[in-house]
Design a protein around this motif. Structure first.
Motif, mmCIF file in Angstrom:
data_model
loop_
_atom_site.group_PDB
_atom_site.id
_atom_site.type_symbol
_atom_site.label_atom_id
_atom_site.label_comp_id
_atom_site.label_asym_id
_atom_site.label_seq_id
_atom_site.Cartn_x
_atom_site.Cartn_y
_atom_site.Cartn_z
ATOM 1 N N UNK A 15 0.863 -1.186 0.000
ATOM 2 C CA UNK A 15 0.000 0.000 0.000
ATOM 3 C C UNK A 15 0.894 1.230 0.000
ATOM 4 N N UNK A 16 0.972 1.935 -1.116
ATOM 5 C CA UNK A 16 1.833 3.131 -1.167
ATOM 6 C C UNK A 16 1.242 4.268 -0.327
ATOM 7 N N UNK A 17 2.128 5.068 0.238
ATOM 8 C CA UNK A 17 1.719 6.225 1.020
ATOM 9 C C UNK A 17 2.340 7.497 0.453
ATOM 10 N N UNK A 18 1.597 8.588 0.573
ATOM 11 C CA UNK A 18 2.129 9.898 0.225
ATOM 12 C C UNK A 18 2.965 10.417 1.393
ATOM 13 N N UNK A 19 3.870 11.377 1.147
ATOM 14 C CA UNK A 19 4.665 11.930 2.256
ATOM 15 C C UNK A 19 3.768 12.587 3.298
ATOM 16 N N UNK A 20 4.034 12.306 4.566
ATOM 17 C CA UNK A 20 3.283 12.919 5.650
ATOM 18 C C UNK A 20 4.076 14.036 6.280
ATOM 19 N N UNK A 222 6.696 -11.180 -3.867
ATOM 20 C CA UNK A 222 7.920 -11.225 -4.672
ATOM 21 C C UNK A 222 7.740 -10.702 -6.098
ATOM 22 N N UNK A 223 6.568 -10.878 -6.759
ATOM 23 C CA UNK A 223 6.441 -10.340 -8.120
ATOM 24 C C UNK A 223 6.557 -8.824 -8.201
ATOM 25 N N UNK A 224 6.391 -8.127 -7.071
ATOM 26 C CA UNK A 224 6.633 -6.686 -7.099
ATOM 27 C C UNK A 224 8.067 -6.384 -7.522
ATOM 28 N N UNK A 225 8.992 -7.305 -7.191
ATOM 29 C CA UNK A 225 10.418 -7.074 -7.412
ATOM 30 C C UNK A 225 11.020 -7.976 -8.472
ATOM 31 N N UNK A 268 10.064 -4.662 0.457
ATOM 32 C CA UNK A 268 9.449 -4.558 -0.867
ATOM 33 C C UNK A 268 9.351 -3.092 -1.291
ATOM 34 N N UNK A 269 9.026 -2.212 -0.356
ATOM 35 C CA UNK A 269 8.970 -0.792 -0.716
ATOM 36 C C UNK A 269 10.356 -0.261 -1.095
ATOM 37 N N UNK A 270 11.377 -0.723 -0.380
ATOM 38 C CA UNK A 270 12.742 -0.319 -0.739
ATOM 39 C C UNK A 270 13.113 -0.849 -2.115
ATOM 40 N N UNK A 271 12.737 -2.085 -2.401
ATOM 41 C CA UNK A 271 13.040 -2.668 -3.696
ATOM 42 C C UNK A 271 12.324 -1.969 -4.833
ATOM 43 N N UNK A 280 6.652 5.380 -1.283
ATOM 44 C CA UNK A 280 6.770 5.836 0.086
ATOM 45 C C UNK A 280 7.375 4.763 0.971
ATOM 46 N N UNK A 281 7.548 5.098 2.221
ATOM 47 C CA UNK A 281 8.075 4.143 3.181
ATOM 48 C C UNK A 281 6.962 3.408 3.883
ATOM 49 N N UNK A 282 7.308 2.468 4.736
ATOM 50 C CA UNK A 282 6.290 1.802 5.543
ATOM 51 C C UNK A 282 5.777 2.741 6.621
ATOM 52 N N UNK A 283 4.627 2.423 7.157
ATOM 53 C CA UNK A 283 4.058 3.272 8.203
ATOM 54 C C UNK A 283 4.716 2.983 9.543
ATOM 55 N N UNK A 284 5.068 4.035 10.256
ATOM 56 C CA UNK A 284 5.668 3.868 11.562
ATOM 57 C C UNK A 284 4.691 3.210 12.542
ATOM 58 N N UNK A 285 5.222 2.340 13.410
ATOM 59 C CA UNK A 285 6.607 2.255 13.861
ATOM 60 C C UNK A 285 7.576 1.554 12.916
ATOM 61 N N UNK A 286 7.110 0.959 11.810
ATOM 62 C CA UNK A 286 8.043 0.402 10.837
ATOM 63 C C UNK A 286 8.867 1.538 10.244
ATOM 64 N N UNK A 287 10.113 1.254 9.935
ATOM 65 C CA UNK A 287 11.008 2.246 9.364
ATOM 66 C C UNK A 287 11.537 1.765 8.016
ATOM 67 N N UNK A 288 11.947 2.685 7.162
ATOM 68 C CA UNK A 288 12.516 2.296 5.872
ATOM 69 C C UNK A 288 13.774 1.449 6.046
ATOM 70 N N UNK A 289 14.098 0.689 5.036
ATOM 71 C CA UNK A 289 15.309 -0.124 5.039
ATOM 72 C C UNK A 289 16.535 0.783 5.132
#
Length: 305
Positions: A15-20, A222-225, A268-271, A280-289
């Motif tokens: 699920x892509x996110x816009x910058x917050x 995995x097919x995303x990447x 997957x978002x990093x890839x 975008x990145x994952x939603x916090x508390x998750x953090x980007x790679x």
């Protein structure tokens, strides 16, 4: 019990996110709203690559981190993007049965071909409570229901015996997704039903073993990447070319292990960013790679082809 409604590679979009407002403070864009434009582009990529079905709003889709309106927005956008080109299985999960029923009904009205129901628990659920939850959700819709067992994320572990019991007792519960990471459970599902129950692998490193056990499909991000190797594995299995299947699987296994070990939304978002699609990145508390992980992922993607 009916035959398989789905077959092959069932792809999970993130699920892509816009910058917050906190996107610059390790948020990576995960604090904004749902980016429907990026979600549409990702769904198009997955279908154009040849994936056989789309499953938005699973664990990879960060369903647990979305409020109701965001969930509705993502479900509608994904279903509109698919536009009936392939089957769509919408992930449904909520701590309450009422919430799961509400989301399942919304998915059906929006055009989902099936719903994939994952129970979530704060208090430990017993078998009677799990049975009541699934039965209530299935009774609320007419589309097929896929039971989703993922104890690592849901806190609920469904035994093969319980899942088969639900399939036998509730008419529109017709499929099982097994993500415990134990291929023996897939063999058990096959034995308990004489091979009549369609089951699907949700553990990436078990893809080859799951197909050998009789899995009707592989539910995977995995097919995303790496859509090429994933689809090549399925083609080889279906053709009975097991030597080729093993070679293709071994080539992609390092990527499968990396994205699972690092958390699917994060990796997957990093890839996808490495491949040119900003989600975008994952939603916090998750953090980007982190940078080291991103560099390693780039190496693995290049090697997997």
């Amino acid at each position: 019990m009916t035959g398989p409604a789905l077959e092959g590679i069932i792809a999970y979009p993130v699920t892509p996110f816009t910058p917050g407002e906190n996107g610059g403070e390790n948020g990576g864009g995960g604090d904004g709203g749902v980016d429907t434009e990026a979600l549409t582009a990702l769904v198009d990529r997955l279908i154009d690559a040849g994936c056989h079905a789309i499953a938005p709003l699973g664990s990879t889709g960060e369903s647990a981190y979305l409020d109701d309106q965001e969930w509705y927005t993502a479900a509608e956008a994904a279903l509109a993007a698919v536009a009936g080109r392939v089957p769509t299985v919408v992930g449904v999960a909520d701590l309450t049965t009422r919430g799961a029923v509400r989301r399942a009904r919304f998915a059906e009205r929006a055009g989902a071909d099936a719903v994939m129901v994952l129970p979530q628990a704060y208090w430990k659920l017993d078998e009677r409570e799990v049975t009541g939850h699934f039965t209530a959700v299935a009774d609320a819709v007419t589309v097929p229901v896929m039971l989703y067992n993922n104890p690592a994320t849901s806190g609920v572990d469904l035994s093969p015996e319980l899942m088969v019991s639900l399939v036998e007792r509730v008419e529109n519960i017709t499929m099982v997704k097994e993500s415990s990471g134990d291929v023996r459970r897939m063999h058990r599902l096959a034995r308990l039903t004489d091979g009549a129950l369609p089951f699907y692998n949700g553990s990436n490193p078990l893809a080859l073993a799951a197909f050998a056990a009789g899995a009707a499909g592989w539910c995977t991000a995995a097919p995303c990447l790496i859509p090429g190797p994933v689809l090549e594995l399925h083609r080889a299995v279906r053709a009975g070319e097991w030597d080729l299947a093993r070679e293709v699987f071994q080539r992609q296994l390092p990527v499968l292990e990396f994205i699972l070990g690092g958390g699917l939304p994060t990796t997957v978002k990093a890839g996808l960013a490495l491949l040119g699609l900003e989600v975008g990145g994952p939603r916090r508390p998750l953090l980007p790679l982190d940078p080291a992980g991103t560099a390693r992922l780039a190496e693995l993607l290049a090697a997997a082809g």
